[in-house]
Write a protein that holds these residues in place. Structure first.
Motif, PDB file in Angstrom:
ATOM      1  N   ARG A 176      -3.327   6.349   8.769  1.00 13.21           N
ATOM      2  CA  ARG A 176      -3.226   6.464   7.995  1.00 13.21           C
ATOM      3  C   ARG A 176      -2.887   6.515   6.957  1.00 13.21           C
ATOM      4  N   LEU A 233       1.769   2.229  -3.803  1.00 12.53           N
ATOM      5  CA  LEU A 233       0.692   1.882  -4.241  1.00 12.53           C
ATOM      6  C   LEU A 233       0.914   3.145  -5.383  1.00 12.53           C
ATOM      7  N   GLY A 280       0.818  -1.278  -0.138  1.00 13.44           N
ATOM      8  CA  GLY A 280      -0.231  -0.072   0.142  1.00 13.44           C
ATOM      9  C   GLY A 280       0.819   1.222  -0.231  1.00 13.44           C
ATOM     10  N   TYR A 284       0.042  -1.372   8.729  1.00 12.53           N
ATOM     11  CA  TYR A 284      -1.457  -1.010   9.510  1.00 12.53           C
ATOM     12  C   TYR A 284      -0.208  -0.830  10.829  1.00 12.53           C
ATOM     13  N   CYS A 302      -5.052  -6.473  -4.364  1.00  7.76           N
ATOM     14  CA  CYS A 302      -4.936  -5.980  -2.941  1.00  7.76           C
ATOM     15  C   CYS A 302      -4.597  -6.880  -2.215  1.00  7.76           C
ATOM     16  N   CYS A 303      -3.889  -6.852  -1.740  1.00  4.60           N
ATOM     17  CA  CYS A 303      -2.832  -8.209  -1.048  1.00  4.60           C
ATOM     18  C   CYS A 303      -2.986  -7.836   0.597  1.00  4.60           C
ATOM     19  N   GLY A 304      -2.084  -7.049   1.007  1.00  3.71           N
ATOM     20  CA  GLY A 304      -1.531  -6.202   1.552  1.00  3.71           C
ATOM     21  C   GLY A 304      -1.562  -4.934   1.865  1.00  3.71           C
ATOM     22  N   ALA A 305      -0.630  -4.400   2.802  1.00  4.20           N
ATOM     23  CA  ALA A 305      -0.770  -2.660   3.130  1.00  4.20           C
ATOM     24  C   ALA A 305       0.049  -2.668   4.312  1.00  4.20           C
TER      25      ALA A 305
END
Lengths: 367, 367
Positions: B284, B257, B253, B279, B272-275
């Motif tokens: 954010r 991204l 992300g 976390y 979009c698998c993770g960010a």
């Protein structure tokens, strides 16, 4: 400037809108020996102005080898037109000042140097905001005479096919799902919602007036309608979709997209069709919050598309849409403005949401 | 606090990492009569701290009807763990203070009151950060003994399958396409990139050190690698993907991204698998600019997913992945930390990108 609208009583499902003004230029719509056109005067700075276009008249062009001379009959006005003339460009090269304003049209072939078309043929073209254009025959699409031309500008045209491919291919509706459509009283949204109903979905429309909401609910058979100018969008969506939204067909972007995104259900699909709330702004709104987090957590898909990418299957779409119109399962309204000279203000009105149904300019009589 | 890492020389493709510290609690990893566990002390406020967890010891629980008592052998550490303990929640109910920290595990069945499993069976489970757990037998997945357990925590496990379904089902790579993977030296990214190579794509990895970049380029066969800590991301992507990106497999992300989105090619897909960049932040980053405009103009798809949604086809994925590992087409590194007591700092290190390859805790010896 004197400018007023006169709405004739609906004739069947056709509403004719006249925009009249005490101007002298280009009154006639009959055959002439000049080519009237609007060229882009400047890239608009924020809200589109009539002065962003320049009217000019010139000689009728001559078709070269492989070309066809067309007479424009109808000119389609679409929110995307506004995005084309931004400096930044859009999905096509930006229009530059001095260039004829582009636009989707239906025209009659006047002279042909292309073996596949003859004088008198009716074609879908991209002649732009002018009476005559010389176009490569290969780029034209001859229209089947089975349906009225106005229908080819509307349900069977760009906007209807946009609804068809966007909803079915990108949205992939399943029976019983909840579908939300913004710009629901517009040419694309009204068809998208009706196709969703045909596919067995529960459909909620978002539109910007009581009249529009009444139309989509009472005439088009949407299950509910939210007037975004009078209701809080987030609240309205929560109330209308307590279990969440499976498909959001987005024609507007901005705050509406944000509200819908937050109400999406696990596995939902957002069909990114347009962002009319943004085109006419000098500074666009920021992207909706929650990306990519919400997409992951709720397993959402957001996908943009342009209808032309699906034209390999255009005949399938046209056949299906015509079938649904004939069965009375897709209803429509036409919002016809007479006279090329009214194109700028009619586009400005479209961007302000003045239309119900498909707005187009009748540039010349069909016969 | 004394804390240091000692990296043993790679043994084959396994690197064992020890985190040692002068603490007295829970030194042994052999069979004991107490259940050691970490519970969440509080929802972290920004960067995760060791003090966000509380160590406690208690009796070993007794399985009820239909349940199984497992002894944890390996505990998987995954960036998503961090998102689970935020107050706001994630794709699962948020962990509340006092609750045992959840985590994916491989365990040995110690006692069974479930007809489908016997003592001695090895199972994939979700026992969390503790030695013993009583779990419903229906929720467990018995592991085929054909592959080393460490592989079940890695290429054949959650992260490998995440790469498999994310790249193939969401990304849908075609021969000759350009694929960019962030978190490229991580457990998921390293496998995603190698699958993309197997599928005939050109693959660019983004990682956070020279060592990681060397590994993905020299050992894993990526075509290029960008060190985001030393290079300008946008420039790096433009240089590595002059014709644009077809698939961006996003594990991080944030700014990465954003840079990738701007470099996407028409018809591209963002998985979009993770960010992980987000976390561990109290606030954010905003969503990347250009949504929905860029999605429409370039016909992009952004789609989030969670691997478990695809578990109807998990055996297919495991079979394929094992085949590729045996053929030497998927290589991996294990980043094994010994001792449950090191779980908090090992997760903190993972969030800071200390790992190369799959990080896991060896909680107890296999035999």
């Amino acid at each position: 400037m004197v400018l007023w609208f006169r709405s004739q009583k609906s004739v069947g499902n056709i509403r004719r809108v006249r925009i009249c003004e005490s101007i002298h230029r280009g009154k006639g719509t009959g055959m002439t020996d000049t080519n009237r056109q609007f060229v882009l005067a400047r890239h608009p700075d924020g809200e589109l102005q009539e002065s962003d276009f320049t009217w000019q008249e010139g000689p009728i062009p001559e078709p070269g080898p492989g070309e066809v001379l067309t007479r424009t009959l109808y000119l389609s006005l679409d929110p995307a037109n506004r995005s084309w003339i931004n400096k930044g460009g859009s999905y096509r090269d930006p229009v530059v000042p001095g260039q004829v304003m582009p636009g989707f049209t239906i025209g009659r072939v006047v002279a042909s140097r292309y073996s596949g078309l003859d004088a008198g043929d009716i074609v879908e073209s991209e002649s732009g905001w002018q009476d005559f254009a010389c176009l490569r025959g290969d780029d034209l699409y001859r229209l089947d005479a089975d349906a009225p031309l106005e229908l080819w500008m509307n349900v069977l045209g760009l906007t209807g096919k946009t609804a068809y491919f966007g909803l079915l291919d990108i949205g992939q509706p399943q029976v019983g799902e909840t579908v939300v459509v913004s710009g629901a009283a517009g040419a694309t949204g009204s068809v998208a919602g009706q196709i969703a109903k045909i596919k067995g979905c529960r459909v909620i429309g978002i539109a910007g007036s009581q009249e529009k909401c009444d139309w989509v609910r009472n005439d088009l058979g949407f299950d509910e309608a939210i007037d975004y100018k009078r209701q809080d969008m987030a609240e309205g969506l929560r109330a209308a979709c307590p279990d969440g939204i499976d498909i959001y067909f987005d024609n507007v972007g901005g705050a509406t997209l944000q509200a819908a995104l937050l109400q999406m259900r696990r596995g939902g699909r957002i069909v990114c069709c347009g962002a009319v709330s943004q085109y006419d702004k000098a500074k666009r709104d920021p992207s909706p919050a929650g990306i990519p987090g919400l997409l992951i957590v709720r397993r959402l898909k957001m996908q943009g598309f342009i209808v032309m990418d699906h034209y390999g299957r255009r005949r399938e779409a046209e056949r299906e849409l015509l079938h649904w119109v004939r069965e009375g399962r897709i209803k429509y309204r036409l919002d016809i403005v007479d006279g090329l000279e009214n194109a700028p203000r009619a586009l400005i009105g479209l961007l302000h949401g003045d239309n119900v149904g498909k707005r187009m300019i009748r540039v010349a009589a069909e016969d």
